[in-house]
Design a protein around this motif. Structure first.
Motif, PDB file in Angstrom:
ATOM      1  N   LEU A 256       0.826  -1.206   0.000  1.00  0.00           N
ATOM      2  CA  LEU A 256       0.000   0.000   0.000  1.00  0.00           C
ATOM      3  C   LEU A 256       0.866   1.264   0.000  1.00  0.00           C
ATOM      4  CD1 LEU A 256      -1.849  -2.356   1.084  1.00  0.00           C
ATOM      5  CD2 LEU A 256      -3.193  -0.557   2.173  1.00  0.00           C
ATOM      6  N   LEU A 257       0.493   2.206  -0.871  1.00  0.00           N
ATOM      7  CA  LEU A 257       1.234   3.446  -1.040  1.00  0.00           C
ATOM      8  C   LEU A 257       0.337   4.651  -0.817  1.00  0.00           C
ATOM      9  CD1 LEU A 257       3.097   2.587  -4.370  1.00  0.00           C
ATOM     10  CD2 LEU A 257       4.096   2.570  -2.080  1.00  0.00           C
ATOM     11  N   LYS A 258       0.962   5.782  -0.543  1.00  0.00           N
ATOM     12  CA  LYS A 258       0.241   7.059  -0.476  1.00  0.00           C
ATOM     13  C   LYS A 258       0.264   7.697  -1.856  1.00  0.00           C
ATOM     14  CE  LYS A 258       0.792   8.555   4.351  1.00  0.00           C
ATOM     15  NZ  LYS A 258       1.403   9.572   5.235  1.00  0.00           N
ATOM     16  N   THR A 259      -0.780   7.455  -2.630  1.00  0.00           N
ATOM     17  CA  THR A 259      -0.901   8.077  -3.947  1.00  0.00           C
ATOM     18  C   THR A 259      -2.266   8.731  -4.057  1.00  0.00           C
ATOM     19  OG1 THR A 259      -1.836   6.100  -4.992  1.00  0.00           O
ATOM     20  CG2 THR A 259       0.572   6.298  -4.972  1.00  0.00           C
ATOM     21  N   SER A 260      -2.415   9.591  -5.042  1.00  0.00           N
ATOM     22  CA  SER A 260      -3.701  10.257  -5.243  1.00  0.00           C
ATOM     23  C   SER A 260      -4.783   9.254  -5.620  1.00  0.00           C
ATOM     24  CB  SER A 260      -3.568  11.324  -6.333  1.00  0.00           C
ATOM     25  OG  SER A 260      -2.652  12.312  -5.933  1.00  0.00           O
ATOM     26  N   ALA A 261      -4.412   8.237  -6.403  1.00  0.00           N
ATOM     27  CA  ALA A 261      -5.386   7.229  -6.813  1.00  0.00           C
ATOM     28  C   ALA A 261      -5.913   6.454  -5.612  1.00  0.00           C
ATOM     29  CB  ALA A 261      -4.751   6.278  -7.820  1.00  0.00           C
ATOM     30  N   SER A 262      -5.024   6.107  -4.691  1.00  0.00           N
ATOM     31  CA  SER A 262      -5.456   5.329  -3.525  1.00  0.00           C
ATOM     32  C   SER A 262      -6.318   6.150  -2.577  1.00  0.00           C
ATOM     33  CB  SER A 262      -4.241   4.786  -2.772  1.00  0.00           C
ATOM     34  OG  SER A 262      -3.453   5.849  -2.254  1.00  0.00           O
ATOM     35  N   ALA A 263      -6.150   7.455  -2.601  1.00  0.00           N
ATOM     36  CA  ALA A 263      -6.903   8.323  -1.686  1.00  0.00           C
ATOM     37  C   ALA A 263      -8.410   8.214  -1.900  1.00  0.00           C
ATOM     38  CB  ALA A 263      -6.456   9.766  -1.845  1.00  0.00           C
TER      39      ALA A 263
END
Length: 269
Positions: free
Chosen positions: A191-198
């Protein structure tokens, strides 16, 4: 010292959306390594926003849902560069405009569109650029996920789509081996902090859990994923083909960490 042997190599990157994108970080590291980085984005508006991030680097427009645009992109790049040494495929899309549903209620049209954009685009792009890729040292890298067997409700139908992407990596490598040595691999981050995941409901809670499940108790960083992708693009990874390189800081071996188990039991008591 050019350890990665990427100086002067032409690499085409699909999928930069903003500064948080894995694709942007890959481009940044490649540029630092002296590579000739080219970008492809899906619209003129996206080109204008990405221009602010990448300076004078070439930016082309291509919506991968349309084969004619993929073919036009190939023609444009063939006009501007004699050869490509690598391609980065960092494209994913799922239409959740109808709201989140249980997996068995997945709309047919939404699922097929997600497969087209997130998976088949890799096949279409690879086929279009097959004669432009360096036949001896070319490398194609896509961005997948750390596991497609973890049935997280809030990830919807994208895990099966990514599973198709992972399989496509193997079949593309086999197909291309008939006429070249071009390699195909995937980087598979946790899991990453990206705009898509937000935009994924409940993602923050999942991200915080994943962070605690890593062996180091620190989340995977986008730059770490980008570093792995750049390595796979480089001749230094010449022996790696058809692989999914998992970047999850050891999370996959640590789900039964005693602290996580204890915290879970305390919450259910």
């Amino acid at each position: 010292m050019d350890f990665l042997q990427l100086s002067g190599k032409s690499i085409l990157i699909f999928g930069v959306a903003n500064r948080k994108s894995v694709a942007f970080q890959i481009g940044k590291i490649l540029t630092e390594a002296g590579a000739d980085v080219l970008y492809s984005v899906r619209s003129a508006a996206r080109r204008d926003s990405v221009r602010k991030l990448v300076g004078d680097a070439p930016i082309y427009i291509c919506d991968v849902e349309h084969q004619d645009q993929i073919d036009a992109l190939q023609a444009d790049i063939a006009r501007d560069r004699p050869q490509l040494h690598g391609i980065v495929h960092s494209i994913a899309f799922a239409d959740y405009s109808g709201g989140w549903r249980p997996f068995h209620e997945t709309p047919r049209a939404a699922f097929l569109q997600a497969v087209d954009i997130s998976c088949f685009s890799l096949v279409a792009v690879s086929n279009a650029f097959r004669d432009l890729l360096d036949p001896n040292h070319g490398s194609v890298v896509t961005i997948s996920i750390s596991t497609t067997r973890m049935a997280a409700e809030n990830y919807g139908y994208m895990a099966p789509v990514k599973a198709a992407l992972d399989s496509s990596v193997c079949f593309l490598a086999k197909s291309f081996s008939e006429f070249s040595k071009v390699r195909f691999n995937a980087v598979c981050p946790g899991l990453l902090k990206t705009s898509a995941s937000a935009g994924i409901p409940g993602y923050v809670d999942s991200y915080l859990f994943a962070e605690q499940a890593t062996l180091r108790k620190a989340a995977v960083q986008t730059e770490e994923v980008a570093n792995a992708a750049v390595f796979l693009l480089s001749p230094r990874s010449s022996g790696i083909n058809t692989q999914g390189l998992v970047i999850d800081a050891g999370m996959e071996v640590n789900y039964f960490d005693k602290r996580l188990v204890s915290q879970s039991l305390q919450r259910t008591e």
